[in-house]
Design an enzyme around this catalytic site. Structure first.
Site, PDB file in Angstrom:
ATOM      1  N   SER A  88       0.842  -1.205   0.000  1.00  0.00           N
ATOM      2  CA  SER A  88       0.000   0.000   0.000  1.00  0.00           C
ATOM      3  C   SER A  88       0.876   1.253   0.000  1.00  0.00           C
ATOM      4  CB  SER A  88      -0.968  -0.052   1.187  1.00  0.00           C
ATOM      5  OG  SER A  88      -2.009   0.881   1.052  1.00  0.00           O
ATOM      6  N   ASP A 176      -1.923  14.001  13.285  1.00  0.00           N
ATOM      7  CA  ASP A 176      -1.981  15.358  12.724  1.00  0.00           C
ATOM      8  C   ASP A 176      -1.235  15.441  11.396  1.00  0.00           C
ATOM      9  OD1 ASP A 176      -3.454  16.175  14.898  1.00  0.00           O
ATOM     10  OD2 ASP A 176      -1.768  17.121  15.941  1.00  0.00           O
ATOM     11  N   HIS A 235      -7.496  -5.839   0.009  1.00  0.00           N
ATOM     12  CA  HIS A 235      -6.302  -5.014   0.089  1.00  0.00           C
ATOM     13  C   HIS A 235      -5.267  -5.564   1.074  1.00  0.00           C
ATOM     14  CE1 HIS A 235      -3.885  -1.453  -0.327  1.00  0.00           C
ATOM     15  NE2 HIS A 235      -4.075  -1.067   0.911  1.00  0.00           N
TER      16      HIS A 235
END
Length: 260
Positions: A88, A176, A235
């Protein structure tokens, strides 16, 4: 330097570097790493802003590739070029690494991703993790109950919660930065050149991440690319069919090593 997990001992076979995807860690690959380490040294990393690795203000693919090069350089100096596998987001990172530092890589395995920009992003999962009130979490099942309000798939919840340190009530993810950098993560950077080494695109047979119309782009960058899929998997093919994934990796590395 990235945090690394080592499995096995150096042998005559080339080492393998394993690079996880978004929200993952080296620990997610522990079973695969241990199984493959019966024949070679296996090194798994925590990528930047994940797991026990340092926090940085960016999550770009050139930066991730530079991190991986720093891990590989001493390995290659001692053992020669390494097999490198990325899943990925990790697959995109190792593709950029191969294009920029081909001398470090003996062969490239890209697990269920293509060198293209995707329209979806995983910001909703970050928002879901943020909504968990960690102050009232005493065990992982407490967090799972809260996460289930936003994430219906139990497998996805279990995967995300591997990055929660319950006792310390904190995430092993820099949420964040991952949120701010999500446009870079879903994209693929503008790159030039090609990687002419052995390349294996291994996808989940039922995954929506790899489509046949991606092959032209993959071949343009990786002219020696071979393609295969594992039936009945999505996936997270290595978690859904670990034995089949392991067998595919072994067969690929044996074939490449035999030609060396």
């Amino acid at each position: 330097m990235l945090h690394i997990d080592l499995n096995g001992q150096p042998t005559d076979a080339s080492p393998l570097l394993i690079v996880h995807g978004l929200f993952g860690s080296a620990r997610n690959w522990g079973v695969i790493s241990k199984r493959l380490s019966d024949e070679r040294l296996v090194v798994a990393v925590d990528q930047r802003n994940h797991g026990a690795s340092p926090r940085f203000p960016t999550q770009s693919y050139p930066d991730m590739a530079a991190d991986l090069a720093e891990v590989l350089e001493p390995l290659v100096a001692e053992h020669g070029p390494c097999h490198v596998m990325g899943h990925s987001m990790g697959g995109k990172a190792v593709m950029v690494l191969a294009l920029e530092r081909p001398e470090l890589i003996k062969s490239l395995v890209v697990a269920d991703i293509s060198p293209v920009t995707y329209s979806h992003d995983n910001t909703p999962l970050i928002e879901a993790m943020r909504r968990i009130d960690l102050s009232i979490v005493e065990k992982r099942s407490d967090a799972d109950k809260q996460l289930a309000r936003d994430v219906l798939d139990a497998g996805v919840r279990a995967f995300l919660l591997q990055s929660l340190v319950v006792k310390e009530k904190r995430w092993l993810l820099n949420l964040d930065v991952l949120e701010a950098e999500m446009p870079k993560i879903t994209a693929f950077p503008e790159v030039s050149g090609q990687y002419h080494g052995p390349t294996f695109f291994l996808s989940g047979g039922e995954s929506t991440y790899v489509e046949r119309d991606h092959r032209a782009r993959s071949k343009a960058l990786f002219p020696e690319a071979k393609f295969a899929s594992i039936p009945g998997t999505g996936h997270w093919l290595h978690a859904e069919k670990p034995r089949e994934f392991e067998a595919a990796m072994r067969a690929w590395m044996h074939a490449v090593d035999a030609k060396a």
